[in-house]
Design an enzyme around this catalytic site. Structure first.
Site, PDB file in Angstrom:
ATOM      1  N   SER A 114     -15.886   3.241   8.124  1.00 25.38           N
ATOM      2  CA  SER A 114     -15.071   2.033   7.934  1.00 25.38           C
ATOM      3  C   SER A 114     -15.144   1.562   6.488  1.00 25.38           C
ATOM      4  O   SER A 114     -16.151   1.789   5.800  1.00 25.38           O
ATOM      5  CB  SER A 114     -15.591   0.910   8.837  1.00 25.38           C
ATOM      6  OG  SER A 114     -14.897  -0.280   8.594  1.00 25.38           O
ATOM      7  N   HIS A 128     -18.950  -9.225   3.838  1.00 21.44           N
ATOM      8  CA  HIS A 128     -17.722  -9.092   4.638  1.00 21.44           C
ATOM      9  C   HIS A 128     -18.013  -9.499   6.080  1.00 21.44           C
ATOM     10  O   HIS A 128     -19.100  -9.245   6.614  1.00 21.44           O
ATOM     11  CB  HIS A 128     -17.215  -7.647   4.571  1.00 21.44           C
ATOM     12  CG  HIS A 128     -15.844  -7.470   5.159  1.00 21.44           C
ATOM     13  ND1 HIS A 128     -15.631  -7.328   6.502  1.00 21.44           N
ATOM     14  CD2 HIS A 128     -14.624  -7.445   4.569  1.00 21.44           C
ATOM     15  CE1 HIS A 128     -14.323  -7.205   6.729  1.00 21.44           C
ATOM     16  NE2 HIS A 128     -13.691  -7.284   5.568  1.00 21.44           N
ATOM     17  N   LYS A 171     -23.396   2.045   9.054  1.00 17.98           N
ATOM     18  CA  LYS A 171     -22.566   3.261   8.990  1.00 17.98           C
ATOM     19  C   LYS A 171     -22.758   3.928   7.619  1.00 17.98           C
ATOM     20  O   LYS A 171     -22.857   5.153   7.520  1.00 17.98           O
ATOM     21  CB  LYS A 171     -21.077   2.901   9.167  1.00 17.98           C
ATOM     22  CG  LYS A 171     -20.664   2.522  10.582  1.00 17.98           C
ATOM     23  CD  LYS A 171     -19.183   2.133  10.613  1.00 17.98           C
ATOM     24  CE  LYS A 171     -18.725   1.540  11.929  1.00 17.98           C
ATOM     25  NZ  LYS A 171     -18.577   2.496  13.031  1.00 17.98           N
TER      26      LYS A 171
HETATM   27  N1  LIG Z   1     -11.365  -1.583  14.849  1.00 16.54           N
HETATM   28  C1  LIG Z   1     -11.089  -1.524  13.567  1.00 16.54           C
HETATM   29  O1  LIG Z   1     -10.223  -2.250  13.053  1.00 16.54           O
HETATM   30  C2  LIG Z   1     -11.801  -0.541  12.684  1.00 16.54           C
HETATM   31  C3  LIG Z   1     -11.566  -0.563  11.302  1.00 16.54           C
HETATM   32  C4  LIG Z   1     -12.151   0.415  10.505  1.00 16.54           C
HETATM   33  C5  LIG Z   1     -13.006   1.357  11.060  1.00 16.54           C
HETATM   34  N2  LIG Z   1     -13.254   1.323  12.409  1.00 16.54           N
HETATM   35  C6  LIG Z   1     -14.124   2.372  12.937  1.00 16.54           C
HETATM   36  O2  LIG Z   1     -13.329   3.439  13.406  1.00 16.54           O
HETATM   37  C7  LIG Z   1     -14.019   4.138  14.435  1.00 16.54           C
HETATM   38  C8  LIG Z   1     -13.108   4.287  15.647  1.00 16.54           C
HETATM   39  O3  LIG Z   1     -12.783   2.988  16.147  1.00 16.54           O
HETATM   40  P1  LIG Z   1     -12.182   2.824  17.629  1.00 16.54           P
HETATM   41  O4  LIG Z   1     -11.790   1.383  17.751  1.00 16.54           O
HETATM   42  O5  LIG Z   1     -11.190   3.869  17.876  1.00 16.54           O
HETATM   43  O6  LIG Z   1     -13.502   3.107  18.475  1.00 16.54           O
HETATM   44  P2  LIG Z   1     -13.817   2.794  20.036  1.00 16.54           P
HETATM   45  O7  LIG Z   1     -12.546   2.839  20.815  1.00 16.54           O
HETATM   46  O8  LIG Z   1     -14.642   1.546  20.108  1.00 16.54           O
HETATM   47  O9  LIG Z   1     -14.689   4.061  20.440  1.00 16.54           O
HETATM   48  C9  LIG Z   1     -16.065   4.121  20.261  1.00 16.54           C
HETATM   49  C10 LIG Z   1     -16.535   5.374  20.964  1.00 16.54           C
HETATM   50  O10 LIG Z   1     -17.954   5.505  20.781  1.00 16.54           O
HETATM   51  C11 LIG Z   1     -18.492   5.864  22.050  1.00 16.54           C
HETATM   52  N3  LIG Z   1     -19.899   5.484  22.112  1.00 16.54           N
HETATM   53  C12 LIG Z   1     -20.442   4.266  21.888  1.00 16.54           C
HETATM   54  N4  LIG Z   1     -21.771   4.323  22.091  1.00 16.54           N
HETATM   55  C13 LIG Z   1     -22.062   5.609  22.446  1.00 16.54           C
HETATM   56  C14 LIG Z   1     -23.247   6.275  22.785  1.00 16.54           C
HETATM   57  N5  LIG Z   1     -24.432   5.644  22.800  1.00 16.54           N
HETATM   58  N6  LIG Z   1     -23.197   7.600  23.061  1.00 16.54           N
HETATM   59  C15 LIG Z   1     -22.004   8.255  23.048  1.00 16.54           C
HETATM   60  N7  LIG Z   1     -20.829   7.674  22.750  1.00 16.54           N
HETATM   61  C16 LIG Z   1     -20.863   6.353  22.456  1.00 16.54           C
HETATM   62  C17 LIG Z   1     -17.667   5.095  23.070  1.00 16.54           C
HETATM   63  O11 LIG Z   1     -17.858   5.632  24.368  1.00 16.54           O
HETATM   64  P3  LIG Z   1     -17.428   4.833  25.708  1.00 16.54           P
HETATM   65  O12 LIG Z   1     -15.957   5.078  25.878  1.00 16.54           O
HETATM   66  O13 LIG Z   1     -18.246   5.466  26.758  1.00 16.54           O
HETATM   67  O14 LIG Z   1     -17.756   3.387  25.487  1.00 16.54           O
HETATM   68  C18 LIG Z   1     -16.277   5.364  22.496  1.00 16.54           C
HETATM   69  O15 LIG Z   1     -15.829   6.643  22.875  1.00 16.54           O
HETATM   70  C19 LIG Z   1     -15.285   3.332  14.696  1.00 16.54           C
HETATM   71  O16 LIG Z   1     -16.342   3.895  13.950  1.00 16.54           O
HETATM   72  C20 LIG Z   1     -14.949   1.968  14.155  1.00 16.54           C
HETATM   73  O17 LIG Z   1     -16.087   1.226  13.785  1.00 16.54           O
HETATM   74  C21 LIG Z   1     -12.662   0.407  13.232  1.00 16.54           C
END
Ligand SMILES: NC(=O)c1ccc[n+]([C@@H]2O[C@H](COP(=O)([O-])OP(=O)(O)OC[C@H]3O[C@@H](n4cnc5c(N)ncnc54)[C@H](OP(=O)(O)O)[C@@H]3O)[C@@H](O)[C@H]2O)c1
Length: 285
Positions: A142, A150, A163
């Site tokens: 991210s 932030h 991260k």
């Molecule tokens: N949201 C934003 O605006 C934003 C901005 C910039 C970057 N990001 C980053 O981009 C990435 C993708 O975001 P997203 O919103 O698509 O993510 P997400 O939908 O929250 O997906 C997170 C994934 O991690 C898995 N997970 C969590 N804990 C785990 C564990 N202990 N063991 C195995 N798997 C685990 C979850 O599994 P389950 O399905 O089982 O829960 C899910 O598949 C993340 O790193 C996020 O921080 C997000």
């Protein structure tokens, strides 16, 4: 290529699985429960699935087994913040009083905080990838890793700082790597309209300089991010790189052509500078 995707049940991870199939790779979806495995298999034909909880006691062994024979690993796991609904009235009141910076609070379940998932859970994936002979790791991270103040760091247990610490371990691991720092992912939480990929101009940068853009220019569809994760696998110019990426609002500039080497060429070889923030270790305690 056989490509393992962790966090394959997530919003972006599942799109990565789809893009891998579209480009003729063989994805291995790594998820943490049989329910999630069943859900994914219902959506994707002929999908290979493995189970691993990256924070579990047998994380290293299950990941190493899952990654055996994989050419690459795309890490899409992340701690999942839980909105504290009781903080919302304060935010609404703050906004009414003109405090544009009023933000809700978030929390994480015990054992599933950013330190557990985004740092320790990513470290174990890196170690398992190395032991299993994986040659390239793409780490989806991210923006805001240079910005301790932030909102994401202040309100979400320093999530992007953790991260970033894991990114540093990947870079030090000797594995081929690509680290991608997207801006805000579309669709936003709760947003109904879809955010299709392939329709916007993408803009790359380093060290959070893109945070200076207007809010509408600091976001990016998840589908575009998923496409970059997959394109990185067969773009030599994406190896040994760490960069930020956002998109321009629809209709502003030419839509991303799919040429990742051309996109990265605008950086003239520059990468994110991991000496920032200088006091990262101190901040993480
Ligand atoms: N949201 C934003 O605006 C934003 C901005 C910039 C970057 N990001 C980053 O981009 C990435 C993708 O975001 P997203 O919103 O698509 O993510 P997400 O939908 O929250 O997906 C997170 C994934 O991690 C898995 N997970 C969590 N804990 C785990 C564990 N202990 N063991 C195995 N798997 C685990 C979850 O599994 P389950 O399905 O089982 O829960 C899910 O598949 C993340 O790193 C996020 O921080 C997000």
């Amino acid at each position: 290529m056989k490509v393992a995707v962790t966090g394959a049940s997530g919003l972006t991870g599942s799109l990565v699985v789809r893009k891998l199939q579209e480009r003729g790779h063989t994805p291995l979806a790594v998820v943490r429960s049989q329910d999630k495995a069943d859900e994914l298999c219902a959506s994707y034909a002929n999908l290979d699935v493995a189970l691993a909880d990256v924070t579990g006691p047998d994380a290293r062994a299950s990941l190493e087994t899952a990654l055996g024979g994989a050419d690459a690993l795309i890490i899409c796991t992340s701690a999942k913040p839980k909105l504290d609904f009781w903080s919302l009235p304060g935010v609404i009141f703050g906004k009414m009083m003109g405090n544009k910076d009023a933000k809700p609070r978030f929390s994480f379940p015990a054992g599933a905080a950013p330190r557990d998932v985004d740092y320790e859970g990513t470290r174990v994936q890196i170690a398992a990838a190395k032991a299993a002979g994986v040659s390239h790791v793409v780490l989806l991270s991210s923006m805001a890793g240079t910005l301790p103040e932030h909102f994401l760091n202040v309100s979400m247990d320093k999530i992007v700082l953790w991260k970033r610490r894991a990114e540093m371990e990947l870079i030090a691991s000797g594995l081929e790597y690509t680290v991608i720092h997207p801006g805000g992912l579309l669709p936003h939480y709760g947003q109904k309209e879809p955010a299709p990929g392939g329709q916007r101009a993408l803009v790359v940068g380093v060290d959070d300089a893109l945070m200076e853009r207007d809010a509408a220019g600091r976001v990016i569809p998840r589908e575009d991010v998923a496409a970059l994760c997959v394109l990185a696998l067969d773009t030599p110019e994406a190896r040994g790189r760490s960069f930020d990426v956002v998109s321009s609002p629809p209709g502003e500039g030419a839509a991303f052509s799919g040429d990742m080497a051309a996109l990265l060429s605008s950086l003239s070889g520059e990468n994110c500078d991991y000496s920032k923030p200088a006091n990262l270790e101190e901040l993480l305690g």
